[in-house]
Write an enzyme that holds these catalytic residues in place. Sequence first.
Site, mmCIF file in Angstrom:
data_model
loop_
_atom_site.group_PDB
_atom_site.id
_atom_site.type_symbol
_atom_site.label_atom_id
_atom_site.label_comp_id
_atom_site.label_asym_id
_atom_site.label_seq_id
_atom_site.Cartn_x
_atom_site.Cartn_y
_atom_site.Cartn_z
ATOM 1 N N ASP A 86 -2.089 6.315 -3.691
ATOM 2 C CA ASP A 86 -0.999 5.555 -3.076
ATOM 3 C C ASP A 86 -0.625 4.413 -4.027
ATOM 4 O OD1 ASP A 86 -3.178 3.891 -2.605
ATOM 5 O OD2 ASP A 86 -2.542 3.325 -0.596
ATOM 6 N N ASP B 85 -1.153 1.246 -4.268
ATOM 7 C CA ASP B 85 -2.140 0.266 -4.749
ATOM 8 C C ASP B 85 -3.457 0.948 -5.108
ATOM 9 O OD1 ASP B 85 -2.691 0.739 -2.041
ATOM 10 O OD2 ASP B 85 -3.649 -1.208 -1.775
ATOM 11 N N ASP C 18 -5.857 2.562 -3.696
ATOM 12 C CA ASP C 18 -7.147 2.562 -2.987
ATOM 13 C C ASP C 18 -7.390 3.894 -2.288
ATOM 14 O OD1 ASP C 18 -5.225 2.044 -1.031
ATOM 15 O OD2 ASP C 18 -6.398 0.482 -0.023
ATOM 16 N N SER D 208 0.816 -1.209 0.000
ATOM 17 C CA SER D 208 0.000 0.000 0.000
ATOM 18 C C SER D 208 0.856 1.268 0.000
ATOM 19 C CB SER D 208 -0.952 -0.058 1.194
ATOM 20 O OG SER D 208 -1.877 0.981 1.138
HETATM 21 MG MG MG Z 1 -3.392 1.537 -0.162
#
Ligand code: MG
Length: 463
Positions: free
Chosen positions: A248, A250, A252, A106
């Site tokens: 970020d 990934d 999300d 992440s």
């Molecule tokens: Mg993330």
Amino acid sequence: MDRLMVSVSGVRGTVGGTLTPEVACRFACAFGTMLVRNRRGRRGKRPTVVLGRDTRPSGPMLRNAVAAGLLASGVNVVDLGVVTTPGAALMTARLRADGGAVITASHNPAEYNGMKFLQSTGTGLAADQAGRLAEIRSSGEFFLADTERLGVETTNSDTHRLHVQAVCRAVDCRAVVRRRFKVVLDSVNGAGCAVTPMLLKRLGCRVAHLNAQPHGRFAHPPEPIEPNLKGLCAAVRRHKAAAGFAQDADADRLAIVDENGRFIGEEYTLALAAAFVLRHRKGKLAANMVTSRMIDDIARSADCRVVRAPTGEANVVAAMRKHKCIMGGEGGGGVIEPKVVPVRDSLVAIAYVLQYLAETGKSLSELVAEIPRYVMMKTKFPCPPGAAAGVIAAAQRAFASRAGARFDASDGLRIDLPEGWVCARASNTEPIMRIIAEAADAESAGRLVAEVRRVADSVIAGS
Ligand code: MG
């Protein structure tokens, strides 16, 4: 301290340090074993797991280790390649898989990587499932298939297309396209690099894309917070853009920069999305304990209310299901739109903000100015695990006689007061406690933090 961090939401460690292929493979064997056990009774059917990863250079190494563990335990693997976490979650549900696995750390720096396991719905594991996974992993009693029953691997490259399609169904694309917005996107060389421009193109935007190469050698620390987004702020000013968006690694979480090149604060992502959604639909919202009370004000002005859930994305999603919430999220830039995917999704957040701009004709700074402003203060300090419960009980006693005080002890302690709120919570992974407070000004927020800290210090000193 270099150690493997294991929590309900997954595992993180350093590459070349604690997160070895062996560790990754054991987690995958444990996850595979858990799914095979769930499938018992349905003879001949192997479980299927959808597997994705972010752009980190360690991704292929861990992907192979995770795939090996899953295949060995008799689980079919659908490899999605480099995808966002919401993309992997969407595909888990779309392909009716038994679970998902995402290899990502992440917002952590490139030297870290990790794994997140998903339920069949796409949401992260619930606490009881994570507990079962941990049990199987530590017991080492893995189901290992014989040659006939080994898993089979296939690939699927539809994630980005289906994700963009799902987001576009949730907004009025034509209304956004008409405005031909100029936006700056910072994908921090992460998993958002490929799919996010596809969405912005569908929304008719002219895009300046920073850190657009998906090589995982992050141009700046990948957490979308103000100190890391100086380049984005400058680019928004230089391009005279309507907005700047930062993801970020990934993709999300999303942070937003206004048309003046000002970082508006990551708490505003959910607030703006909530304000937008409540213009169109009425219903309950969900947020975790430490999300700004901006969302309560926004909900109240629409005659709606906010359900508070314990920290952790899976807890917020569980509360959304239980209370039939129309949307939810977390203050750190995480918007959860269950119509698209039941996890935080930066793409949904971008689309909502752009439609909000389009249909109001206002600028981002004007929309932000319509939301009551608060100041959040945070502190963390060493707290022996044995002392945490005593601190929580003492804090509740200390505030018990305060006028209008309301307590929520479902995750640490949150105290709501007329002038603000304060939350004290022990970390699940480290011997520390965090205190977070929010009030109309820094002085009041600081006072709330100090009051709880005093209680904590005296309990810890006496323990
Ligand atoms: Mg993330």
